[in-house]
Each structure stands twice: as C-alpha cells, then as structure tokens.
Design a protein around this motif. Structure first.
Motif, PDB file in Angstrom:
ATOM      1  N   VAL A 133       0.870  -1.145   0.040  1.00  0.00           N
ATOM      2  CA  VAL A 133       0.128  -0.016  -0.118  1.00  0.00           C
ATOM      3  C   VAL A 133       0.740   1.121   0.009  1.00  0.00           C
ATOM      4  O   VAL A 133       1.660   1.535   0.830  1.00  0.00           O
ATOM      5  CB  VAL A 133      -1.036  -0.001   1.205  1.00  0.00           C
ATOM      6  CG1 VAL A 133      -1.845   1.454   1.242  1.00  0.00           C
ATOM      7  CG2 VAL A 133      -1.822  -1.185   1.265  1.00  0.00           C
ATOM      8  N   ARG A 187      -6.446  -2.992   2.295  1.00  0.00           N
ATOM      9  CA  ARG A 187      -5.843  -1.775   1.510  1.00  0.00           C
ATOM     10  C   ARG A 187      -6.854  -0.641   1.908  1.00  0.00           C
ATOM     11  O   ARG A 187      -6.702   0.567   1.909  1.00  0.00           O
ATOM     12  CB  ARG A 187      -5.545  -2.117  -0.100  1.00  0.00           C
ATOM     13  CG  ARG A 187      -5.319  -0.840  -0.812  1.00  0.00           C
ATOM     14  CD  ARG A 187      -5.184  -1.042  -1.947  1.00  0.00           C
ATOM     15  NE  ARG A 187      -6.529  -1.597  -2.853  1.00  0.00           N
ATOM     16  CZ  ARG A 187      -6.718  -2.304  -3.888  1.00  0.00           C
ATOM     17  NH1 ARG A 187      -5.478  -2.584  -4.580  1.00  0.00           N
ATOM     18  NH2 ARG A 187      -7.784  -2.824  -4.153  1.00  0.00           N
ATOM     19  N   ASP A 188      -8.283  -0.981   1.745  1.00  0.00           N
ATOM     20  CA  ASP A 188      -9.358  -0.104   1.965  1.00  0.00           C
ATOM     21  C   ASP A 188      -9.248   0.595   3.109  1.00  0.00           C
ATOM     22  O   ASP A 188      -9.486   1.659   3.388  1.00  0.00           O
ATOM     23  CB  ASP A 188     -10.703  -0.678   1.365  1.00  0.00           C
ATOM     24  CG  ASP A 188     -11.687   0.295   1.894  1.00  0.00           C
ATOM     25  OD1 ASP A 188     -12.107   1.269   1.077  1.00  0.00           O
ATOM     26  OD2 ASP A 188     -12.464   0.151   2.865  1.00  0.00           O
ATOM     27  N   GLU A 235      -5.790   2.947   3.394  1.00  0.00           N
ATOM     28  CA  GLU A 235      -6.206   3.943   2.638  1.00  0.00           C
ATOM     29  C   GLU A 235      -7.105   5.127   3.605  1.00  0.00           C
ATOM     30  O   GLU A 235      -6.964   6.350   3.402  1.00  0.00           O
ATOM     31  CB  GLU A 235      -6.780   3.722   1.088  1.00  0.00           C
ATOM     32  CG  GLU A 235      -5.590   3.228   0.480  1.00  0.00           C
ATOM     33  CD  GLU A 235      -6.185   2.689  -0.877  1.00  0.00           C
ATOM     34  OE1 GLU A 235      -7.446   2.742  -1.206  1.00  0.00           O
ATOM     35  OE2 GLU A 235      -5.454   2.569  -1.715  1.00  0.00           O
ATOM     36  N   ARG A 272      -6.136   8.876   4.699  1.00  0.00           N
ATOM     37  CA  ARG A 272      -6.888   9.904   4.567  1.00  0.00           C
ATOM     38  C   ARG A 272      -7.361  10.783   5.808  1.00  0.00           C
ATOM     39  O   ARG A 272      -7.273  11.868   5.772  1.00  0.00           O
ATOM     40  CB  ARG A 272      -8.209   9.790   3.554  1.00  0.00           C
ATOM     41  CG  ARG A 272      -7.807   9.253   2.173  1.00  0.00           C
ATOM     42  CD  ARG A 272      -8.882   9.208   1.226  1.00  0.00           C
ATOM     43  NE  ARG A 272      -9.844   8.357   1.740  1.00  0.00           N
ATOM     44  CZ  ARG A 272     -10.075   7.211   1.172  1.00  0.00           C
ATOM     45  NH1 ARG A 272      -9.199   6.848   0.424  1.00  0.00           N
ATOM     46  NH2 ARG A 272     -11.201   6.454   1.492  1.00  0.00           N
TER      47      ARG A 272
END
Length: 222
Positions: A24, A111-112, A115, A119
């Motif tokens: 990632v 990964r979601d 991420e 953010r």
C-alpha cells in the motif's frame, strides 16, 4: 510515510500481513512481533499504527490496548480478529480502536482500511482548527461504510465461499463450490477468482478429461 507495527502470533499470517502493508503506497512496516510483550517493547515514537491481532499467546489485543492507553500511548490501532462477538466489538470501540478487520480478509479489504486511515491522518494533520463539519467529514472518512468488494459481491457470500474452500484440502472447482453453496457456477467462479486475484486462493488446472482442463481453487492465505 505511515509506520505500521504488525502484531500477530502466527508467523505465516504475520508475514502475509507484512507483505500486504508494504504493497500500500504511503505505508511502511516498522516491525513484526508475535506477542503483547514484544509489541510493548517495539512501540517506539515513530510507530503510527498497530495492525493488532486480538488473540495473542500472552493476552488479548484489547488488553494490550488498555495497557497502552493507561500508560499514555496514543498509537492508533486496527484490530484484526476472527471474533464476531459484539461484546468484543464494543470493547474495541471503547479502547479507541480506529478500525475493526475480520479474518479472513483479502488484500483489497486491508488496503481499503489503510487508505481510509491515511486520508483521516492527512485530514487531521492539516486541520489546525476544525468546525463540526470538518470533524464529521474526518470521521466519515475513517468509518465509511462503502465496501471494498466489487459491485454485486457481498461480504457474507464471500465468507461462505472462504469457509467452504478452507474445508476442502484438495481444492474445489467453481461447479463444486456452487453445488455446496447453492449458487450458480458463474457466481461461485466470480468469488473464487476474486480470492485468487487477491492472493487468498491458488488456481490449479486439473487434467484427466478430454478438452480444456478444469480449474480448481485451493485456499492459500499465505
């Protein structure tokens, strides 16, 4: 760069998680440990996030979280566990766990989560002063409900396919998986291909019949 400490008692699973994190962008592995005691010793100021298993040989991930909070450590935590008990989920929330990730999971799911966390961190770092709208936006980023699965796929169905695949030592064809689960061969193949694409299943051609070889899928989380 966000530094992640992987805390997982099973060496093969820990290595898989390490490889996932390193794939990632924006994330690096600060270390891999296999117990709560090792995690406490490895927790340096540069560690931003724990990828923390719930069941450890010397305690639980929740107990480690409570100990860290009591000692003043504010490191963020993504809890990784097979526990689906809502009591555990509520306890995780009360200890400040940022994300809750159920095993088994795919690279796309992790990964979601990472991420989203990235953010969130960037938003917090930029916001010297935040109003209510800003705060709501940050929490929506962290706890968004949109699925990492492709459109038309569901988490419960994926869990069912994984369970059947894990129980088959010799692997399954899409047709056989569909028969067991009561779904079409096409649907079963879509889920099996998703697992294979994310490194959780192996595709193995089986010969013996005239014509094209039959693809069989075997569980391979490492």
């Amino acid at each position: 760069m966000i530094n992640v400490l992987v805390v997982e008692d099973d060496p093969l699973t820990a290595e898989a998680h390490r490889l996932y994190v390193e794939r990632v962008p924006g994330f690096a592995v600060a270390g891999v440990v296999h117990s709560a005691a090792e995690a406490q010793r490895a927790l340096r100021p540069e560690v931003d996030l724990l990828l923390l298993d719930q069941y450890l040989p010397d305690g639980t991930g929740l107990e480690l979280c409570r100990n860290l909070r009591a000692a003043g450590h504010l490191v963020d935590v993504i809890m990784v566990t097979s526990a689906r008990d809502l009591t555990v989920v509520r306890a995780a929330v009360s200890t400040g766990v940022a994300q809750y990730l159920l095993k088994p999971f795919t690279f796309a799911t992790l990964r979601d989560k990472l991420e989203r966390y990235g953010r969130f961190r960037r938003g917090v770092d930029r916001a010297a002063v935040a109003d209510q709208t800003d705060v709501d936006h940050l929490f929506a980023t962290l706890r968004g409900t949109d699925s990492a699965l492709p459109k038309g796929m569901s988490g419960p169905t994926l869990d069912a396919v994984v369970a059947v695949l894990r129980q088959s030592a010799d692997g399954l064809s899409a047709g056989a998986a569909g028969d067991v689960l009561g779904m079409s061969r096409v649907t079963a193949r879509r889920y099996l291909e998703y697992l294979a694409d994310n490194g959780l299943a192996l595709r193995q051609p089986r010969y013996g019949q005239v014509g094209r070889p039959e693809l069989r899928y075997q569980w391979a989380p490492a």
